[in-house]
Design a protein around this motif. Structure first.
Motif, PDB file in Angstrom:
ATOM      1  N   VAL A   6     -24.771  23.057 -41.984  1.00 41.85           N
ATOM      2  CA  VAL A   6     -25.097  24.364 -41.449  1.00 41.85           C
ATOM      3  C   VAL A   6     -23.806  25.154 -41.350  1.00 41.85           C
ATOM      4  O   VAL A   6     -22.875  24.738 -40.681  1.00 41.85           O
ATOM      5  CB  VAL A   6     -25.750  24.214 -40.055  1.00 41.85           C
ATOM      6  CG1 VAL A   6     -26.066  25.565 -39.480  1.00 41.85           C
ATOM      7  CG2 VAL A   6     -26.987  23.356 -40.158  1.00 41.85           C
ATOM      8  N   GLY A   8     -22.081  28.909 -40.596  1.00 43.41           N
ATOM      9  CA  GLY A   8     -22.131  30.292 -40.137  1.00 43.41           C
ATOM     10  C   GLY A   8     -20.725  30.853 -40.182  1.00 43.41           C
ATOM     11  O   GLY A   8     -19.763  30.128 -40.408  1.00 43.41           O
ATOM     12  N   GLY A  29     -31.827  27.839 -43.416  1.00 39.42           N
ATOM     13  CA  GLY A  29     -30.972  28.650 -42.562  1.00 39.42           C
ATOM     14  C   GLY A  29     -31.402  30.106 -42.545  1.00 39.42           C
ATOM     15  O   GLY A  29     -31.818  30.647 -43.566  1.00 39.42           O
ATOM     16  N   SER A  31     -30.176  34.049 -40.921  1.00 36.79           N
ATOM     17  CA  SER A  31     -29.152  34.852 -40.264  1.00 36.79           C
ATOM     18  C   SER A  31     -29.769  36.154 -39.798  1.00 36.79           C
ATOM     19  O   SER A  31     -30.628  36.719 -40.479  1.00 36.79           O
ATOM     20  CB  SER A  31     -28.011  35.170 -41.240  1.00 36.79           C
ATOM     21  OG  SER A  31     -27.312  34.004 -41.571  1.00 36.79           O
ATOM     22  N   THR A  46     -34.255  39.372 -38.929  1.00 42.85           N
ATOM     23  CA  THR A  46     -33.526  39.133 -40.172  1.00 42.85           C
ATOM     24  C   THR A  46     -33.729  40.307 -41.117  1.00 42.85           C
ATOM     25  O   THR A  46     -34.537  41.202 -40.833  1.00 42.85           O
ATOM     26  CB  THR A  46     -34.018  37.840 -40.865  1.00 42.85           C
ATOM     27  OG1 THR A  46     -35.321  38.076 -41.411  1.00 42.85           O
ATOM     28  CG2 THR A  46     -34.064  36.667 -39.902  1.00 42.85           C
ATOM     29  N   ASN A  70     -25.500  38.292 -32.801  1.00 50.35           N
ATOM     30  CA  ASN A  70     -25.734  37.795 -34.154  1.00 50.35           C
ATOM     31  C   ASN A  70     -25.898  36.288 -34.074  1.00 50.35           C
ATOM     32  O   ASN A  70     -25.266  35.629 -33.248  1.00 50.35           O
ATOM     33  CB  ASN A  70     -24.548  38.131 -35.064  1.00 50.35           C
ATOM     34  CG  ASN A  70     -24.429  39.618 -35.290  1.00 50.35           C
ATOM     35  OD1 ASN A  70     -25.387  40.269 -35.680  1.00 50.35           O
ATOM     36  ND2 ASN A  70     -23.256  40.157 -35.030  1.00 50.35           N
ATOM     37  N   TYR A  72     -27.009  32.485 -36.442  1.00 52.20           N
ATOM     38  CA  TYR A  72     -27.435  31.695 -37.594  1.00 52.20           C
ATOM     39  C   TYR A  72     -28.282  30.565 -37.017  1.00 52.20           C
ATOM     40  O   TYR A  72     -27.852  29.870 -36.099  1.00 52.20           O
ATOM     41  CB  TYR A  72     -26.227  31.125 -38.344  1.00 52.20           C
ATOM     42  CG  TYR A  72     -26.643  30.276 -39.520  1.00 52.20           C
ATOM     43  CD1 TYR A  72     -26.857  30.864 -40.758  1.00 52.20           C
ATOM     44  CD2 TYR A  72     -26.857  28.918 -39.370  1.00 52.20           C
ATOM     45  CE1 TYR A  72     -27.268  30.094 -41.836  1.00 52.20           C
ATOM     46  CE2 TYR A  72     -27.266  28.148 -40.442  1.00 52.20           C
ATOM     47  CZ  TYR A  72     -27.471  28.739 -41.664  1.00 52.20           C
ATOM     48  OH  TYR A  72     -27.891  27.983 -42.730  1.00 52.20           O
ATOM     49  N   THR A  89     -24.276  31.372 -32.406  1.00 62.89           N
ATOM     50  CA  THR A  89     -24.180  32.819 -32.183  1.00 62.89           C
ATOM     51  C   THR A  89     -22.724  33.259 -32.357  1.00 62.89           C
ATOM     52  O   THR A  89     -21.800  32.468 -32.166  1.00 62.89           O
ATOM     53  CB  THR A  89     -24.678  33.223 -30.779  1.00 62.89           C
ATOM     54  OG1 THR A  89     -23.893  32.578 -29.787  1.00 62.89           O
ATOM     55  CG2 THR A  89     -26.156  32.857 -30.615  1.00 62.89           C
TER      56      THR A  89
END
Length: 91
Positions: A6, A8, A29, A31, A46, A70, A72, A89
């Motif tokens: 994962v 981000g 995933g 975002s 999103t 924000n 992910y 975040t």
């Protein structure tokens, strides 16, 4: 099955080692920006619309889960529901 890491924008190597796992090969995933959050779910706005995630399975979390941040989210589909496995975040 291969492993999925994962990633981000602010994920560090130590965090990756915590969330990379071969059982997550079916993880997807997402975002976006958190638009709502409570104890049981998180809604992420999103580019393709809002997605709701189940948080009841105790996903790995990095950063604060607050509306407007924000994020992910790594998740897998189970019975028509997205179940979060990790939430990162960032500003």
């Amino acid at each position: 099955m291969g492993a999925l890491a994962v990633c981000g924008p602010t994920v560090h190597a130590a965090q990756l080692s915590c969330v990379a796992h071969s059982a997550w090969s079916a993880t997807v995933g997402f975002s976006g920006k958190i638009s709502a959050v409570n104890n049981d779910s998180l809604v992420l706005a999103t580019a393709n619309g809002s997605v709701t995630f189940d948080l009841t399975q105790g996903p790995y979390r990095s950063g604060s889960l607050q509306s407007g941040r924000n994020a992910y989210v790594a998740a897998y589909a189970q019975n028509g529901t997205w179940v979060a496995t990790a939430v990162f975040t960032y500003p």
